[in-house]
Write a protein that holds these residues in place. Structure first.
Motif, mmCIF file in Angstrom:
data_model
loop_
_atom_site.group_PDB
_atom_site.id
_atom_site.type_symbol
_atom_site.label_atom_id
_atom_site.label_comp_id
_atom_site.label_asym_id
_atom_site.label_seq_id
_atom_site.Cartn_x
_atom_site.Cartn_y
_atom_site.Cartn_z
ATOM 1 N N THR A 90 -8.515 -2.217 -11.871
ATOM 2 C CA THR A 90 -7.019 -2.667 -11.398
ATOM 3 C C THR A 90 -7.376 -3.085 -9.849
ATOM 4 O OG1 THR A 90 -5.998 -0.607 -12.411
ATOM 5 C CG2 THR A 90 -4.893 -1.469 -10.319
ATOM 6 N N SER A 94 -6.844 -7.263 -8.709
ATOM 7 C CA SER A 94 -5.941 -7.394 -7.483
ATOM 8 C C SER A 94 -6.855 -8.408 -6.564
ATOM 9 C CB SER A 94 -5.802 -6.201 -6.595
ATOM 10 O OG SER A 94 -6.794 -5.449 -6.181
ATOM 11 N N ASN A 408 7.233 -1.345 -8.463
ATOM 12 C CA ASN A 408 5.694 -1.427 -9.104
ATOM 13 C C ASN A 408 5.032 -2.631 -9.021
ATOM 14 O OD1 ASN A 408 5.572 1.346 -10.012
ATOM 15 N ND2 ASN A 408 6.654 0.963 -11.615
ATOM 16 N N GLY A 412 2.575 -1.209 -6.739
ATOM 17 C CA GLY A 412 1.436 -0.724 -7.706
ATOM 18 C C GLY A 412 1.940 0.399 -8.373
#
Length: 525
Positions: A90, A94, A408, A412
């Motif tokens: 994750t 990003s 979200n 996140g």
């Protein structure tokens, strides 16, 4: 009781001696003695057979219990590893998105360093975060320092991304970090120019020591091992730990071949390695080409059973000798079996109690610590039934967090989980009576059941539930008010029957949609 009955029967038989002839009585004693001996011998044989079968059954249960424990342990370790890989991936996603969107300018690189340093503060499994350009030159890292002149183009993961158009995550063989000097697992993604050309690599290094401490803390018995390996047979970690084993190819080993034959499926079997039977449990780590394997020596697993079997066999031998010498030992054997049966029933009762406790735990939502939908459905049916019998009104609130998807997307999913917990706590604080019940209905939706409450009472209750009793606001830049808000749907009714629960939910849901249509951050009935 049986001993007294046998003695009474013997006295009765002896009492007949006065009514029959001595010769006939003597003739009848001989077959009685033979029958008694045969009965004792048969009891000994039957008891021995029962013992053997019980020990065989106990052995089967012991192995089954060990396989279940190994499977559960492997699944737990796989889930833990999957979670750490998910976190690393994750972060990489990003970083790649930010780099491909903003480029390599100095301002963006400074922002990357700051962002990477902040992320590392919350990621205990990671050793570091790094970004390299298409030549392997160090661009940014989580330490916040500049390493001018360093180059990682020789690393295997860099060459993989350089020559492969795969945009997915890549997990490589263990390496020693050039900044930390410790063993790490490289988790990386490819960075591309707008035209699709190779632009560099974003790398997260996962500390092998993070997994080692966990794996070496497991009690797998003598000869027990935990292995983490790629699907191509590259060994990532072995516990007990041996640094010389890291990165070794085990594709042709007896440990790895069963995984290939099973298609790397999560499975527990018994295999033979180096002439020894072993319990082999493999679990796949999420969607990644990595697996966790547990090995346990079957002999070590059965050591306790063997000791118990030897002890039980010795006891049985003593009992058999005693039964052959004295028929009264049969009674003691029966008593012993009754005792064992009572202990088994007690164990069963304890297991049923434990299962009941686990069932209770299944009614709690793990994230928000509110009741989950399963419990809500049961409670709603119960309360609606009670209200229909008493002719009382029951009210329901259905709450939904406004613009939660945008929240979200911006902050996140981890932040989203924190927001869900905060809203859940606010709803729980808003409840006034012990009989009121709040539950997570699903996603960002919550529901409150208010027994013995009409619509006016529901309106009074909804405001503290919606505002959270003046709890600190949660920032939400994509919301009109700049904070997280909720919309509430209210309904109240006197149910005609215990089956009216779904209608009550449907009314609250429809009211919630009206509140959404009215602009959100409000209630509707």
């Amino acid at each position: 009781m049986k001993r007294d009955g046998a003695e009474a029967l013997l006295r009765k038989e002896l009492g007949r001696e006065d009514n029959v002839r001595v010769g006939r009585l003597y003739g009848k004693r001989r077959p009685l003695k033979a029958a008694t001996f045969s009965l004792v011998l048969l009891a000994c044989l039957a008891a021995s057979l029962v013992l053997v079968l019980s020990l065989l059954h106990a052995r089967t249960l012991e192995l089954a219990k060990a396989r279940i424990a190994a499977s559960n342990t492997a699944m737990t370790l796989a889930n833990q590893a999957s979670s750490s890989f998910n976190v690393a991936d994750t972060v990489l996603v990003s970083l790649v998105d930010k780099i491909e969107a903003d480029g390599w300018n100095e301002l963006n690189v400074d922002r990357l360093r700051t962002l990477m340093a902040k992320q590392m503060a919350h990621l205990p499994a990671l050793q570091g975060l790094f970004v390299y350009d298409e030549t392997g030159r160090w661009i940014a890292n989580s330490s916040g320092r500049k390493f001018d002149g360093r180059n990682n183009s020789d690393r295997a993961y860099f060459q993989y991304h350089k020559h492969s158009r795969d945009r997915g995550v890549h997990i490589g063989a263990p390496i020693i970090g050039r900044t930390s000097g410790v063993w790490v697992l490289p988790v990386s993604r490819r960075v591309e120019h707008p035209d699709g050309r190779f632009a560099g690599v974003a790398l997260a290094t996962v500390r092998i020591e993070f997994y080692r401490r966990i794996y070496e803390g497991l009690d797998l018995g003598p000869g027990g091992q935990v292995l983490m390996a790629l699907n191509d047979g590259t060994l990532l970690l072995r516990a007990p730990f041996d640094a010389r084993e890291l990165g070794r190819d085990i594709a042709s080993s007896g440990v790895f071949l069963p995984q290939i034959r099973q298609g790397f499926a999560t499975r527990t079997t018994e295999i033979e390695i180096d002439g020894k039977a072993r319990i082999h449990s493999h679990a796949r780590i999420g969607v990644y080409p990595v697996g966790i394997t547990l090995l346990q020596d079957r002999d070590a697993v059965l050591a306790g059973w063997r000791h118990a079997a030897m002890f039980a066999g010795l006891v049985m031998l003593v009992l058999v000798v005693g039964l052959l010498l004295l028929g009264r030992r049969v009674v003691r054997q029966v008593a012993l079996r009754d005792l064992l049966e009572g202990e088994l029933m007690s164990t069963k009762a304890n297991l049923e109690t434990a299962n009941a406790a686990l069932s209770t735990m299944a009614y709690i939502d793990g994230l928000t610590e509110l009741f989950n939908r399963r419990y809500h459905d049961l409670a709603l049916q119960r309360e609606v039934g009670r209200s229909s019998r008493n002719g009382a009104s029951i009210a329901m609130l259905m709450l939904d967090i406004d613009f939660f998807k945008k929240y979200n997307d911006r902050y996140g999913h981890q932040a989203g989980d924190v927001a869900l917990k905060a809203v859940a706590q606010a709803i729980q604080r808003g409840l006034r009576r012990s009989g009121d019940l709040a539950a997570r209905y699903g996603g960002e939706e919550f529901v409150v059941i208010l027994p013995d409450t009409d619509l006016a009472g529901a309106r009074e209750c909804q405001e503290p539930s919606r505002t959270g009793d003046q709890s600190p606001a949660i920032a939400h830049e994509d919301a009109p008010l700049g904070v997280v808000t909720v919309s509430v749907g209210l309904c109240a009714a006197v149910p005609a029957s215990a089956d009216d629960g779904p209608d009550l939910v449907a009314q609250a849901d429809a009211a919630l949609y009206r509140a959404k249509a009215a602009g959100r951050n409000c209630s509707a009935s």
